[in-house]
Write a protein that holds these residues in place. Structure first.
Motif, PDB file in Angstrom:
ATOM      1  N   GLN A  31       0.831  -1.206   0.000  1.00 23.33           N
ATOM      2  CA  GLN A  31       0.000   0.000   0.000  1.00 23.33           C
ATOM      3  C   GLN A  31       0.861   1.249   0.000  1.00 23.33           C
ATOM      4  O   GLN A  31       0.580   2.225  -0.693  1.00 23.33           O
ATOM      5  CB  GLN A  31      -0.878   0.074   1.255  1.00 23.33           C
ATOM      6  CG  GLN A  31      -2.242  -0.526   1.094  1.00 23.33           C
ATOM      7  CD  GLN A  31      -2.412  -1.644   2.088  1.00 23.33           C
ATOM      8  OE1 GLN A  31      -1.658  -2.630   2.033  1.00 23.33           O
ATOM      9  NE2 GLN A  31      -3.329  -1.511   3.008  1.00 23.33           N
ATOM     10  N   HIS A  34       2.327   1.841  -3.343  1.00 26.46           N
ATOM     11  CA  HIS A  34       1.218   2.246  -4.199  1.00 26.46           C
ATOM     12  C   HIS A  34       0.878   3.732  -4.039  1.00 26.46           C
ATOM     13  O   HIS A  34       0.671   4.450  -5.016  1.00 26.46           O
ATOM     14  CB  HIS A  34       0.011   1.378  -3.867  1.00 26.46           C
ATOM     15  CG  HIS A  34      -1.280   1.826  -4.445  1.00 26.46           C
ATOM     16  ND1 HIS A  34      -1.511   1.895  -5.804  1.00 26.46           N
ATOM     17  CD2 HIS A  34      -2.431   2.241  -3.855  1.00 26.46           C
ATOM     18  CE1 HIS A  34      -2.746   2.317  -6.017  1.00 26.46           C
ATOM     19  NE2 HIS A  34      -3.323   2.536  -4.860  1.00 26.46           N
ATOM     20  N   ALA A 101      -3.937  -4.747  -8.746  1.00 28.43           N
ATOM     21  CA  ALA A 101      -5.182  -4.004  -8.570  1.00 28.43           C
ATOM     22  C   ALA A 101      -6.217  -4.457  -9.595  1.00 28.43           C
ATOM     23  O   ALA A 101      -7.404  -4.623  -9.270  1.00 28.43           O
ATOM     24  CB  ALA A 101      -4.921  -2.509  -8.695  1.00 28.43           C
ATOM     25  N   TRP A 103      -6.341  -7.389 -10.999  1.00 24.56           N
ATOM     26  CA  TRP A 103      -6.784  -8.713 -10.554  1.00 24.56           C
ATOM     27  C   TRP A 103      -7.862  -8.569  -9.465  1.00 24.56           C
ATOM     28  O   TRP A 103      -8.879  -9.257  -9.489  1.00 24.56           O
ATOM     29  CB  TRP A 103      -5.579  -9.510 -10.040  1.00 24.56           C
ATOM     30  CG  TRP A 103      -5.906 -10.900  -9.561  1.00 24.56           C
ATOM     31  CD1 TRP A 103      -5.909 -12.037 -10.305  1.00 24.56           C
ATOM     32  CD2 TRP A 103      -6.283 -11.278  -8.240  1.00 24.56           C
ATOM     33  NE1 TRP A 103      -6.262 -13.101  -9.527  1.00 24.56           N
ATOM     34  CE2 TRP A 103      -6.506 -12.668  -8.249  1.00 24.56           C
ATOM     35  CE3 TRP A 103      -6.461 -10.583  -7.046  1.00 24.56           C
ATOM     36  CZ2 TRP A 103      -6.887 -13.378  -7.116  1.00 24.56           C
ATOM     37  CZ3 TRP A 103      -6.849 -11.277  -5.914  1.00 24.56           C
ATOM     38  CH2 TRP A 103      -7.055 -12.667  -5.953  1.00 24.56           C
ATOM     39  N   ALA A 104      -7.605  -7.673  -8.545  1.00 23.00           N
ATOM     40  CA  ALA A 104      -8.562  -7.454  -7.456  1.00 23.00           C
ATOM     41  C   ALA A 104      -9.894  -6.938  -7.998  1.00 23.00           C
ATOM     42  O   ALA A 104     -10.960  -7.390  -7.572  1.00 23.00           O
ATOM     43  CB  ALA A 104      -7.988  -6.479  -6.442  1.00 23.00           C
ATOM     44  N   GLN A 105      -9.821  -6.031  -8.934  1.00 21.60           N
ATOM     45  CA  GLN A 105     -11.053  -5.504  -9.539  1.00 21.60           C
ATOM     46  C   GLN A 105     -11.866  -6.649 -10.143  1.00 21.60           C
ATOM     47  O   GLN A 105     -13.073  -6.723  -9.993  1.00 21.60           O
ATOM     48  CB  GLN A 105     -10.738  -4.490 -10.652  1.00 21.60           C
ATOM     49  CG  GLN A 105     -10.108  -3.203 -10.168  1.00 21.60           C
ATOM     50  CD  GLN A 105     -11.117  -2.215  -9.605  1.00 21.60           C
ATOM     51  OE1 GLN A 105     -12.301  -2.523  -9.456  1.00 21.60           O
ATOM     52  NE2 GLN A 105     -10.646  -1.026  -9.253  1.00 21.60           N
ATOM     53  N   LEU A 108     -12.283  -9.604  -6.877  1.00 25.81           N
ATOM     54  CA  LEU A 108     -12.658  -9.293  -5.499  1.00 25.81           C
ATOM     55  C   LEU A 108     -13.805  -8.296  -5.388  1.00 25.81           C
ATOM     56  O   LEU A 108     -14.752  -8.502  -4.654  1.00 25.81           O
ATOM     57  CB  LEU A 108     -11.443  -8.732  -4.752  1.00 25.81           C
ATOM     58  CG  LEU A 108     -10.583  -9.699  -3.945  1.00 25.81           C
ATOM     59  CD1 LEU A 108     -10.540 -11.071  -4.531  1.00 25.81           C
ATOM     60  CD2 LEU A 108      -9.190  -9.149  -3.773  1.00 25.81           C
ATOM     61  N   LEU A 109     -13.672  -7.193  -6.111  1.00 23.87           N
ATOM     62  CA  LEU A 109     -14.602  -6.084  -5.872  1.00 23.87           C
ATOM     63  C   LEU A 109     -15.642  -5.985  -6.973  1.00 23.87           C
ATOM     64  O   LEU A 109     -15.846  -4.927  -7.545  1.00 23.87           O
ATOM     65  CB  LEU A 109     -13.816  -4.773  -5.796  1.00 23.87           C
ATOM     66  CG  LEU A 109     -12.458  -4.816  -5.090  1.00 23.87           C
ATOM     67  CD1 LEU A 109     -11.636  -3.625  -5.468  1.00 23.87           C
ATOM     68  CD2 LEU A 109     -12.658  -4.881  -3.598  1.00 23.87           C
TER      69      LEU A 109
ATOM     70  N   ALA B  14     -11.989   0.364   0.170  1.00 21.08           N
ATOM     71  CA  ALA B  14     -12.293  -0.137  -1.165  1.00 21.08           C
ATOM     72  C   ALA B  14     -11.080  -0.140  -2.081  1.00 21.08           C
ATOM     73  O   ALA B  14     -11.213  -0.507  -3.238  1.00 21.08           O
ATOM     74  CB  ALA B  14     -13.407   0.692  -1.776  1.00 21.08           C
ATOM     75  N   CYS B  15      -9.936   0.250  -1.607  1.00 22.70           N
ATOM     76  CA  CYS B  15      -8.736   0.293  -2.446  1.00 22.70           C
ATOM     77  C   CYS B  15      -8.341  -1.122  -2.853  1.00 22.70           C
ATOM     78  O   CYS B  15      -8.162  -1.992  -2.002  1.00 22.70           O
ATOM     79  CB  CYS B  15      -7.594   0.951  -1.674  1.00 22.70           C
ATOM     80  SG  CYS B  15      -5.985   0.764  -2.449  1.00 22.70           S
ATOM     81  N   PRO B  16      -8.242  -1.368  -4.174  1.00 26.09           N
ATOM     82  CA  PRO B  16      -7.925  -2.736  -4.607  1.00 26.09           C
ATOM     83  C   PRO B  16      -6.568  -3.224  -4.113  1.00 26.09           C
ATOM     84  O   PRO B  16      -6.419  -4.422  -3.856  1.00 26.09           O
ATOM     85  CB  PRO B  16      -7.966  -2.655  -6.126  1.00 26.09           C
ATOM     86  CG  PRO B  16      -8.032  -1.226  -6.478  1.00 26.09           C
ATOM     87  CD  PRO B  16      -8.488  -0.467  -5.298  1.00 26.09           C
ATOM     88  N   VAL B  17      -5.621  -2.337  -3.983  1.00 26.47           N
ATOM     89  CA  VAL B  17      -4.314  -2.769  -3.483  1.00 26.47           C
ATOM     90  C   VAL B  17      -4.417  -3.254  -2.038  1.00 26.47           C
ATOM     91  O   VAL B  17      -3.836  -4.272  -1.662  1.00 26.47           O
ATOM     92  CB  VAL B  17      -3.255  -1.650  -3.613  1.00 26.47           C
ATOM     93  CG1 VAL B  17      -1.972  -2.041  -2.913  1.00 26.47           C
ATOM     94  CG2 VAL B  17      -2.972  -1.364  -5.077  1.00 26.47           C
ATOM     95  N   SER B  18      -5.188  -2.537  -1.238  1.00 25.76           N
ATOM     96  CA  SER B  18      -5.330  -2.991   0.146  1.00 25.76           C
ATOM     97  C   SER B  18      -6.166  -4.267   0.214  1.00 25.76           C
ATOM     98  O   SER B  18      -5.943  -5.127   1.059  1.00 25.76           O
ATOM     99  CB  SER B  18      -5.906  -1.875   1.015  1.00 25.76           C
ATOM    100  OG  SER B  18      -7.269  -2.048   1.257  1.00 25.76           O
ATOM    101  N   ALA B  19      -7.117  -4.399  -0.712  1.00 24.11           N
ATOM    102  CA  ALA B  19      -7.887  -5.646  -0.777  1.00 24.11           C
ATOM    103  C   ALA B  19      -6.976  -6.819  -1.094  1.00 24.11           C
ATOM    104  O   ALA B  19      -7.086  -7.894  -0.489  1.00 24.11           O
ATOM    105  CB  ALA B  19      -8.989  -5.518  -1.825  1.00 24.11           C
ATOM    106  N   VAL B  20      -6.053  -6.600  -2.029  1.00 23.51           N
ATOM    107  CA  VAL B  20      -5.115  -7.656  -2.396  1.00 23.51           C
ATOM    108  C   VAL B  20      -4.217  -8.022  -1.230  1.00 23.51           C
ATOM    109  O   VAL B  20      -3.986  -9.204  -0.957  1.00 23.51           O
ATOM    110  CB  VAL B  20      -4.267  -7.232  -3.617  1.00 23.51           C
ATOM    111  CG1 VAL B  20      -2.936  -7.938  -3.641  1.00 23.51           C
ATOM    112  CG2 VAL B  20      -5.018  -7.510  -4.891  1.00 23.51           C
TER     113      VAL B  20
END
Lengths: 110, 110
Positions: A31, A34, A101, A103-105, A108-109, B14-20
Motif C-alpha cells: 500500500q 502504491h 489491482a 486482478w482485485a477488480q 474481489l470487488l 475499497a482500495c484494490p491494493v489494500s484488498a489484495v
DNA sequence: TTACTTGCTATATTTTTTGTAGTATCATCG
DNA sequence: CGATGATACTACAAAAAATATAGCAAGTAA
C-alpha cells in the motif's frame, strides 16, 4: 530453460519470489509503495494508507529507504517538512501493483 | 477538506491494493501460490516453500482455499493422499508473480 | 504568546508466527 | 501379521511482529 523454473526446487534461499516477499511481504508495504506514485509527506501518506500504527509505519519507511525502494527528503529550509518518493527501483513495482489491482477488480470487488 | 477522501483508498476500505494485501499480504502466501503452478501434495509443497511452520502452513492453505484461490483434493481411494491446486482465480496471479520474479532478478539477485 | 501541526519515539498489550512435539491413518517390509 | 515409516496434519508454549495509546520537540499560524 527459464530461470524461474529451476529456482523452484531449492529451499527458498535464492528463489526470486521468496526474495521479493522478504521485501514486500510485511504488512502495509505494498500500500505504501502504491500511494507513493507521487511524492508524499509523512502525514499525507499515513492518511492515505489508513489505520497504520505510527511505529510500524515509520519502521516500514526506514526499511524501504534502506532497501532503496524509497527516498526520504527533508527540506533544509523548512525542517519538519519531510517528503518520501520512490526510487527507480521502487517505481518499477508500480506496473505490478497495477496488475494486482486489476486482478482485485476482477475477482474481489465486483 | 483535501481530496484524499475521494481517491481510491480513503481509509483503505475499497482500495484494490489494500484488498489484495489482505489476501496475499501474510507470510508464505505468495511463495505458496508460486509453487502451486502445478498441483502438489502437502509435503511436497512444504519442502518447496522451505522453512515454514506446519501450523502456519496449514492455516494458510485453509485460508487460500476459503478464498477460492486454491482447491484441496483428497483422493478417496487413498486417503492420506491430498493434493492442492490453483483455481482459475489463483492461476491468474501467476503472471504477476512472474513479473515480481523478473523485478527481483533485475534488482535483487545481481 | 498560545495553540496547533508535523514527524516522529516509547511502552505496554495483542496478534502472528515459530519451534517442537505429537497423533491418527495408511502403506510397506520382513 | 506385526513393526516401521510416511503423510497430513494438530497442540501448545515461546518468540517476533503489529497495535493502541500517549507523548514530545521543533516549527508555524493566530
Amino acid at each position: 530453460m527459464l530461470s524461474i523454473a529451476n529456482t523452484t526446487s531449492g529451499a527458498g534461499g535464492a528463489c526470486p519470489v521468496s526474495a521479493v516477499t522478504r521485501l514486500l511481504g510485511s504488512r502495509w508495504t505494498m500500500q505504501l509503495i502504491h500511494h507513493l506514485r507521487q511524492p508524499r509527506r509523512y502525514s499525507e501518506l499515513q492518511a492515505l494508507v489508513g489505520e497504520v500504527n505510527p511505529a510500524t509505519f515509520t519502521q516500514r519507511l526506514r526499511f524501504l529507504e534502506q532497501q532503496e525502494l524509497i527516498m526520504r527528503h527533508e527540506d533544509p529550509e523548512h525542517a519538519r517538512h519531510v517528503e518520501y518518493a520512490l526510487t527507480p527501483k521502487g517505481r518499477e513495482l508500480l506496473p505490478i501493483l497495477d496488475a494486482l489491482a486489476a486482478w482485485a477488480q476482477k475477482w474481489l470487488l465486483v
